[in-house]
Motif scaffolding. Structure first.
Motif, PDB file in Angstrom:
ATOM      1  N   ALA A 173      19.987  -5.268 -16.803  1.00  0.00           N
ATOM      2  CA  ALA A 173      20.677  -4.641 -17.937  1.00  0.00           C
ATOM      3  C   ALA A 173      21.914  -5.445 -18.321  1.00  0.00           C
ATOM      4  CB  ALA A 173      21.058  -3.203 -17.591  1.00  0.00           C
ATOM      5  N   GLY A 174      22.619  -5.955 -17.322  1.00  0.00           N
ATOM      6  CA  GLY A 174      23.789  -6.787 -17.595  1.00  0.00           C
ATOM      7  C   GLY A 174      23.426  -8.067 -18.315  1.00  0.00           C
ATOM      8  N   TRP A 175      22.270  -8.627 -17.966  1.00  0.00           N
ATOM      9  CA  TRP A 175      21.823  -9.860 -18.630  1.00  0.00           C
ATOM     10  C   TRP A 175      21.518  -9.614 -20.104  1.00  0.00           C
ATOM     11  CZ3 TRP A 175      17.948 -11.262 -14.225  1.00  0.00           C
ATOM     12  CH2 TRP A 175      18.659 -11.765 -13.132  1.00  0.00           C
ATOM     13  N   LYS A 176      21.197  -8.379 -20.460  1.00  0.00           N
ATOM     14  CA  LYS A 176      20.911  -8.054 -21.862  1.00  0.00           C
ATOM     15  C   LYS A 176      22.187  -7.901 -22.695  1.00  0.00           C
ATOM     16  CE  LYS A 176      16.640  -5.689 -20.653  1.00  0.00           C
ATOM     17  NZ  LYS A 176      15.987  -4.396 -20.489  1.00  0.00           N
ATOM     18  N   LEU A 177      23.298  -7.569 -22.045  1.00  0.00           N
ATOM     19  CA  LEU A 177      24.543  -7.320 -22.774  1.00  0.00           C
ATOM     20  C   LEU A 177      25.563  -8.446 -22.627  1.00  0.00           C
ATOM     21  CD1 LEU A 177      26.497  -5.396 -24.330  1.00  0.00           C
ATOM     22  CD2 LEU A 177      27.157  -4.492 -22.092  1.00  0.00           C
ATOM     23  N   TRP A 178      25.875  -8.809 -21.377  1.00  0.00           N
ATOM     24  CA  TRP A 178      27.020  -9.668 -21.117  1.00  0.00           C
ATOM     25  C   TRP A 178      26.885 -11.124 -21.547  1.00  0.00           C
ATOM     26  CZ3 TRP A 178      31.586  -7.882 -20.868  1.00  0.00           C
ATOM     27  CH2 TRP A 178      31.798  -6.587 -20.396  1.00  0.00           C
TER      28      TRP A 178
END
Length: 194
Positions: A127-132
C-alpha cells in the motif's frame, strides 16, 4: 525544528538526571527507556497535541537528517534512491513500529502482535508503494525545501488514515471471529458432556 529536536533530545537523555548519582551506566541504560515512556504517557495526558507535534517533528527531522547524511548528492539519480530507501527500509521499520505500538496499546499478547505484524507487513508495504513513491517524487523533485515538511505532513494525513483504517478492519475482524470460535469450541464439547 532544531529547537524542538534539541529540547526533545535533552528531555530524553536527562529524564532521570536527579536520580543518577551513584547509578552505573547499566542502570541508566536500563531505567531511562522505562522512565521516558512514563514521561511520554504523562505528556500525552497533560498536553496531547503538543506532545504529538513534537514527536512528529523530531521523527521527520531525524529521518530527513539521516537521508541528507546518507545520500547528500544533488545528482538526478538521488531522488529515486531516496524514494527506494524510504519505501523499503524506512517504511518497513515505521510500519512495524506502528502495528507493534497499537498492539501494546490494545494490551494484546506478543504472539498476537507478532501475528498481526506478519499478516499486515506485506500488504502495508505494498500500500505504501502505491502512495509514497509518487508523493516523494513530488517532494524531492518539485516542492521547495522549505515547504517539504508541510507537503509530507499532508500526505502523511492520508497515509495514517490508510493505516488506521486497515488496523481497525483487522481488529474488528479479530473481534468478530472470537465469539464464533468460542461458540464452535463450546458446541464441540457440548455433546461430550451430556
Amino acid at each position: 525544528m532544531l529547537a524542538a529536536g534539541t529540547f526533545a533530545l535533552t528531555k530524553l537523555i536527562t529524564v532521570d538526571q536527579d536520580y543518577w548519582h551513584g547509578w552505573t551506566l547499566y542502570e541508566i541504560l536500563w531505567y531511562a527507556p522505562q522512565h521516558n515512556w512514563s514521561a511520554y504517557e504523562e505528556a500525552l495526558k497533560t498536553n496531547p497535541v503538543l506532545a504529538k507535534m513534537v514527536i512528529s517533528g523530531v521523527v521527520y527531522s531525524v529521518g530527513d537528517w539521516i537521508a541528507q547524511e546518507l545520500i547528500p548528492f544533488q545528482d538526478w539519480w538521488v531522488v529515486p534512491v531516496k524514494v527506494a530507501f524510504d519505501q523499503t527500509v524506512w517504511a518497513a521499520i515505521w510500519n512495524s513500529i506502528y502495528f507493534t505500538v497499537l498492539g501494546f496499546l490494545r494490551f494484546e499478547s506478543l504472539i498476537s502482535i507478532f501475528s498481526e505484524l506478519k499478516a499486515t507487513f506485506l500488504p502495508m508495504l505494498t500500500a505504501g508503494w502505491k502512495l509514497w513513491p509518487f508523493a516523494h517524487l513530488v517532494t524531492y523533485g518539485v516542492i521547495p525545501v522549505e515547504q517539504r515538511l508541510l507537503w509530507v505532513d499532508c500526505v502523511e494525513l492520508i497515509w495514517v488514515t490508510i493505516l488506521s483504517t486497515y488496523s481497525n478492519e483487522k481488529s474488528e475482524a479479530r473481534i468478530s471471529e472470537a465469539p464464533a470460535e468460542a461458540n464452535s469450541s463450546s458446541s464441540d464439547t457440548g455433546p461430550l458432556e451430556k
